[in-house]
Design an enzyme around this catalytic site. Structure first.
Site, mmCIF file in Angstrom:
data_model
loop_
_atom_site.group_PDB
_atom_site.id
_atom_site.type_symbol
_atom_site.label_atom_id
_atom_site.label_comp_id
_atom_site.label_asym_id
_atom_site.label_seq_id
_atom_site.Cartn_x
_atom_site.Cartn_y
_atom_site.Cartn_z
ATOM 1 N N SER A 172 51.110 2.668 -8.321
ATOM 2 C CA SER A 172 52.293 1.812 -8.289
ATOM 3 C C SER A 172 53.211 1.982 -9.484
ATOM 4 C CB SER A 172 51.870 0.348 -8.190
ATOM 5 O OG SER A 172 51.113 0.160 -7.021
ATOM 6 N N THR A 173 52.662 2.376 -10.626
ATOM 7 C CA THR A 173 53.499 2.530 -11.811
ATOM 8 C C THR A 173 53.194 3.851 -12.497
ATOM 9 O OG1 THR A 173 51.930 1.533 -13.353
ATOM 10 C CG2 THR A 173 53.440 0.027 -12.211
#
Length: 190
Positions: free
Chosen positions: A10-11
């Site tokens: 996600s990051t």
């Protein structure tokens, strides 16, 4: 039948290593692993787009976990339909499920809905926690860097600690600490 793999975090601070290792252990060649470092809610997923162009009928795409493929239930349904239309099966290693057959597709849809509900619940709890912390005066983000030179320059101009603190938006105790540290340094030079 060729094996392909897809991994997503996600990051940019998160690592793809565990997912990639799992895909390789399942028999996917490194050259056939496609990755993205973006939120599942982001529509810009170049790795997934490239994977969708590369796979052909009879291929199998492996994904470590169900929540690594789609943004939400609708996205998962759309992706599994696309892969199914191409004759490509999607298998989720950790979840032990596959889109092979109607039962597999149904299970993927149900588990996608459950995962989406869980993401929403986590987001709600996180936001509630943030609001509560803000009410208690807890600040978020990186600590500000205090410019010691500005404190010292203002002090040398005759500005008092309270005014220095107000001008630089820092605590008065911080001003006193900087001035005290500076006087210790000057004393040690003597």
């Amino acid at each position: 039948m060729r094996l392909f793999g897809y991994a997503r975090v996600s990051t940019s601070q998160q690592s793809l290593d565990i997912q990639i290792k799992g895909l390789k252990e399942a028999g996917v060649k490194a050259s056939r692993i496609f990755t993205d470092k973006a939120s599942g809610s982001s529509t810009d997923r170049k790795g997934l787009d490239l994977l969708r162009m590369k796979v052909e009928e009879g291929d199998v795409t492996l994904v470590k976990k169900l929540d690594r493929l789609g943004r939400d239930t609708a996205d998962m349904i759309q992706l599994t339909k696309e892969f199914d239309a191409q004759g490509v099966a999607v298998r989720f290693i950790d979840d032990g499920i596959s889109t092979d057959g109607e039962m597999g597709k149904m299970v993927v849809t149900i588990l996608s809905a459950v995962a989406q509900a869980e993401r929403r619940r986590i987001l709600e709890r996180t936001n509630e926690g943030r609001q509560e912390a803000k009410l208690k005066g807890i600040r978020f983000g990186r600590k500000r860097i205090i410019d010691r030179n500005s404190v010292l320059a203002l002090h040398q101009q005759g500005t008092g600690a309270t005014d220095i603190a107000r001008r630089l938006s820092i605590a008065r105790s911080t001003v006193y600490k900087i001035l005290e540290d500076e006087s210790r340094v000057n004393l040690s030079k003597i």
